[in-house]
Design a protein around this motif. Structure first.
Motif, PDB file in Angstrom:
ATOM      1  N   LEU A 112       0.827  -1.206   0.000  1.00  0.00           N
ATOM      2  CA  LEU A 112       0.000   0.000   0.000  1.00  0.00           C
ATOM      3  C   LEU A 112       0.866   1.262   0.000  1.00  0.00           C
ATOM      4  O   LEU A 112       0.548   2.230  -0.682  1.00  0.00           O
ATOM      5  CB  LEU A 112      -0.949   0.002   1.192  1.00  0.00           C
ATOM      6  CG  LEU A 112      -2.096  -1.010   1.115  1.00  0.00           C
ATOM      7  CD1 LEU A 112      -2.800  -1.122   2.457  1.00  0.00           C
ATOM      8  CD2 LEU A 112      -3.086  -0.633   0.011  1.00  0.00           C
ATOM      9  N   GLY A 116       0.876   4.018  -2.840  1.00  0.00           N
ATOM     10  CA  GLY A 116       0.609   5.398  -2.436  1.00  0.00           C
ATOM     11  C   GLY A 116       1.693   6.345  -2.911  1.00  0.00           C
ATOM     12  O   GLY A 116       1.410   7.449  -3.386  1.00  0.00           O
ATOM     13  N   GLN A 123      -5.282   7.150   1.215  1.00  0.00           N
ATOM     14  CA  GLN A 123      -5.934   6.734   2.440  1.00  0.00           C
ATOM     15  C   GLN A 123      -6.877   7.859   2.868  1.00  0.00           C
ATOM     16  O   GLN A 123      -6.457   8.808   3.529  1.00  0.00           O
ATOM     17  CB  GLN A 123      -4.888   6.440   3.512  1.00  0.00           C
ATOM     18  CG  GLN A 123      -5.443   5.818   4.762  1.00  0.00           C
ATOM     19  CD  GLN A 123      -4.356   5.481   5.772  1.00  0.00           C
ATOM     20  OE1 GLN A 123      -3.212   5.868   5.633  1.00  0.00           O
ATOM     21  NE2 GLN A 123      -4.739   4.751   6.788  1.00  0.00           N
ATOM     22  N   TYR A 129      -8.377   2.382   2.323  1.00  0.00           N
ATOM     23  CA  TYR A 129      -7.619   2.776   1.130  1.00  0.00           C
ATOM     24  C   TYR A 129      -8.527   2.754  -0.091  1.00  0.00           C
ATOM     25  O   TYR A 129      -9.531   2.042  -0.116  1.00  0.00           O
ATOM     26  CB  TYR A 129      -6.429   1.831   0.913  1.00  0.00           C
ATOM     27  CG  TYR A 129      -5.357   2.015   1.954  1.00  0.00           C
ATOM     28  CD1 TYR A 129      -4.273   2.859   1.705  1.00  0.00           C
ATOM     29  CD2 TYR A 129      -5.435   1.377   3.180  1.00  0.00           C
ATOM     30  CE1 TYR A 129      -3.295   3.055   2.665  1.00  0.00           C
ATOM     31  CE2 TYR A 129      -4.460   1.571   4.143  1.00  0.00           C
ATOM     32  CZ  TYR A 129      -3.393   2.408   3.878  1.00  0.00           C
ATOM     33  OH  TYR A 129      -2.431   2.610   4.825  1.00  0.00           O
TER      34      TYR A 129
END
Length: 153
Positions: A112, A116, A123, A129
């Motif tokens: 993640l 990101g 988020q 997410y």
């Protein structure tokens, strides 16, 4: 229901498409044409419309570093699976963990974070997410392009 951010991103994409990418240089050399993608998608209560067109000469002149970072982030099987799950809408870490088992929670957060950093996930609240609205169609286009390469015509 679509969020204001998603509606704004869709509206900005439509304006850009209507303006023909006016902020981008036109390809005035020998090369000509356009590479385009877009469409409409609905996942649950979320709806998106997208149309993007870029001159091929301009595309091949883009700095490869940032582009490679996005492709590398999406290129890992677990991260691509995460994108396939999140493109449908936001999910809690617990739901992602369940769908991706037996991956550890540490591995999940690592993936993640990588996504990101590349701008492919965000988020919106603690432990949840999603793929940002501005990235929905680019993610779908990446999956479509890879599918077209893999599947025989």
């Amino acid at each position: 229901m679509t969020t204001i951010e998603e509606r704004l991103a869709a509206l900005e994409a439509r304006v850009t498409a209507l303006e023909g990418g006016a902020s981008e240089p036109r390809d005035a050399g020998e090369e000509s044409g356009v590479v385009a993608y877009g469409g409409h998608a609905r996942f649950g209560d979320h709806r998106w419309s997208w149309q993007m067109a870029r001159p091929p000469g301009w595309l091949v002149e883009q700095p490869p570093g940032p582009l490679a970072a996005v492709l590398a982030a999406a290129g890992h099987p677990a991260r691509l699976h995460l994108l396939q799950l999140l493109v449908r809408g936001p999910l809690a870490v617990s739901d992602l963990q369940e769908k991706l088992s037996p991956a550890s929670q540490g591995q999940l957060y690592h993936h993640l974070k990588t996504l990101g950093s590349a701008g492919l996930v965000e988020q919106p609240e603690r432990g949840v997410y999603r793929v940002p609205g501005r990235a929905i169609f680019p993610v779908l286009a990446l999956i479509a392009a890879a599918t077209d390469v893999v599947l025989p015509h």
